[in-house]
Design an enzyme around this catalytic site. Structure first.
Site, PDB file in Angstrom:
ATOM      1  N   ASP A   1      55.803 -65.379 134.756  1.00 39.43           N
ATOM      2  CA  ASP A   1      56.710 -66.415 134.262  1.00 39.43           C
ATOM      3  C   ASP A   1      57.915 -65.865 133.501  1.00 39.43           C
ATOM      4  O   ASP A   1      58.593 -66.614 132.796  1.00 39.43           O
ATOM      5  CB  ASP A   1      55.953 -67.404 133.380  1.00 39.43           C
ATOM      6  CG  ASP A   1      55.343 -66.743 132.150  1.00 39.43           C
ATOM      7  OD1 ASP A   1      55.275 -65.497 132.109  1.00 39.43           O
ATOM      8  OD2 ASP A   1      54.921 -67.466 131.227  1.00 39.43           O
ATOM      9  N   GLU A   2      58.204 -64.571 133.630  1.00 42.99           N
ATOM     10  CA  GLU A   2      59.388 -64.035 132.953  1.00 42.99           C
ATOM     11  C   GLU A   2      59.960 -62.850 133.729  1.00 42.99           C
ATOM     12  O   GLU A   2      59.236 -62.076 134.345  1.00 42.99           O
ATOM     13  CB  GLU A   2      59.073 -63.637 131.514  1.00 42.99           C
ATOM     14  CG  GLU A   2      57.966 -62.637 131.350  1.00 42.99           C
ATOM     15  CD  GLU A   2      57.668 -62.339 129.896  1.00 42.99           C
ATOM     16  OE1 GLU A   2      58.613 -62.205 129.105  1.00 42.99           O
ATOM     17  OE2 GLU A   2      56.467 -62.228 129.553  1.00 42.99           O
TER      18      GLU A   2
ATOM     19  N   ASP B   1      62.630 -66.722 130.669  1.00 46.00           N
ATOM     20  CA  ASP B   1      61.237 -66.997 130.326  1.00 46.00           C
ATOM     21  C   ASP B   1      60.951 -68.478 130.548  1.00 46.00           C
ATOM     22  O   ASP B   1      61.600 -69.344 129.956  1.00 46.00           O
ATOM     23  CB  ASP B   1      60.994 -66.612 128.858  1.00 46.00           C
ATOM     24  CG  ASP B   1      59.525 -66.659 128.474  1.00 46.00           C
ATOM     25  OD1 ASP B   1      58.682 -66.853 129.365  1.00 46.00           O
ATOM     26  OD2 ASP B   1      59.228 -66.496 127.282  1.00 46.00           O
TER      27      ASP B   1
END
Length: 406
Positions: free
Chosen positions: A111-112, A9
């Site tokens: 974003d993860e 993350d």
């Protein structure tokens, strides 16, 4: 086999990526070190906070709140516009690094990512070490930081990555649930939303541990299927797999950060063989062949060097990629202490698009057969079933492969 799952993350993704872009463009101020946010159209008074720095968080600024309200909390707050195209580029760069560890990656959001490394670890490797390696590489190579959650399923890995931030690695194995997860507020549990939270609180359920100890049948009666999911998650139960799609890559590579500086070229060649096996295996999985092989090294003073070689014909044969990379390493080595070494293949072509001229010979059928047999065993029993049979070292593998070829 217990699953080996990571959740990666990016910390304050939009703000971190904007900061990286500004620094690359010559800006001296790192906006991550001041009270700052990424927001929408502030002039329309409809702009909201999309991401915030840790300094902004100290003022009580929250993601999703109106920017004008955030400015009341922090008059010196600096706001910056987001750039989706830039964020997509940074996300792809992260994904490219993660692909060096496993092909089983679920891009959960921009974003993860979830990563399934089950079967991709050697017997002498630990999942936690890979987590720290990814954390370090992203920071050094891409300029931003990530939290990495380490666990045996997706739910626990995601919960772990949400522990203390930023730039941290956390584990959450089943034996750690009571100590690390049950003490958290029930609102922190994944899948407990705004509608469920007040109802849980009315039942006197304040912590995740409270929820875990409830009667499952009662929760199902009150919340339906969602009650079952919440109870399972509170007890760390999650059987869902990492949902991944193989995307045809523009290049295929792998690298490794070494535990200590290595000068001995024979030892480095052993590592190159293992990397060549991994790269060639992935090329064959994608049904691609590489026209260019490159080797990159990082010395003990963090200086990077690389050489590349155009092959006489595209290949995905382990032996041929290894021989090319070995030749490149000999050019690069120069008795340097090396702490990172990697192979990358590029100018990829699909097998059915290749045209052989009348002067070219077909691929070595014996070597192709060996690779295909090894691939079938890896696919059935896990990647390292052949690569690391028993306590066999890479050097021993090289000797066996030579004997078979002879």
């Amino acid at each position: 086999m217990e699953r080996q799952i990571l959740h990666v993350d990016v910390n304050n993704a939009f703000l971190s990526w904007t900061a990286v872009d500004r620094l690359k463009n010559g800006e001296e101020l790192d906006i991550r070190t001041i009270p700052s946010i990424i927001g929408g159209d502030e002039a329309s008074r409809h702009g909201v906070v999309l991401a915030k720095s840790m300094k902004a968080k100290e003022f009580g600024i929250k993601t999703g709140e109106p920017i004008y309200q955030a400015r009341k909390k922090c008059p010196n707050l600096q706001a910056f516009q987001g750039d989706y195209n830039s964020y997509k580029k940074h996300s792809d760069e992260l994904y490219k690094i993660l692909l060096e560890y496993t092909d089983k990656i679920e891009r959960f959001s921009i974003d993860e990512c979830f990563m399934d490394l089950t079967g991709f670890l050697r017997k002498d490797e630990k999942l936690i070490d890979k987590a720290y390696e990814i954390n370090k590489r992203v920071k050094e190579e891409l300029g931003f930081s990530v939290n990495v959650g380490v666990a045996s399923n997706k739910l626990l890995a995601k919960m772990a990555s949400d522990f203390t931030k930023p730039d941290r690695v956390h584990t959450l194995y089943k034996e750690e649930i009571a100590k690390k997860m049950w003490t958290l507020p029930v609102s922190e549990l994944f899948m407990v939303g705004r509608k469920s939270l007040p109802k849980l609180q009315q039942l006197g359920i304040k912590t995740i541990g409270d929820l875990a100890k409830q009667d499952k049948t009662m929760l199902i009666k009150r919340f339906g299927k969602h009650g079952k999911i919440m109870w399972e998650y509170a007890n760390g139960i999650d059987e869902s797999g990492v949902v991944y799609e193989y995307e045809q890559p523009k290049c295929v590579g792998n690298s490794i950060t070494l535990p200590q500086d290595i000068y001995n070229i024979n030892k480095l060649n052993e590592i190159l063989l293992a990397l060549s096996e991994q790269v060639a295996y992935r090329l064959r999985k994608y049904e691609l062949k590489a026209s260019v092989v490159s080797v990159q090294i990082r010395t003990k003073d963090f200086t990077n060097f690389s050489h590349q070689k155009k092959l006489d014909k595209p290949t995905n044969i382990t032996k041929e990629i290894y021989e090319a990379s070995k030749e490149l390493l000999e050019q690069l080595h120069q008795n340097r202490g090396i702490r990172l070494i990697g192979i990358q293949t590029s100018k990829l072509v699909e097998k059915d698009q290749m045209q052989l001229s009348i002067f070219e010979q077909k691929d070595n059928p014996k070597q192709e057969k060996i690779d295909n047999v090894i691939d079938s065993l890896k696919n059935k029993y896990g990647y390292n079933v052949v690569t690391r049979a028993g306590e066999m070292k890479v050097k021993d593998m090289l000797n066996i492969r030579k004997e078979k070829q002879e």
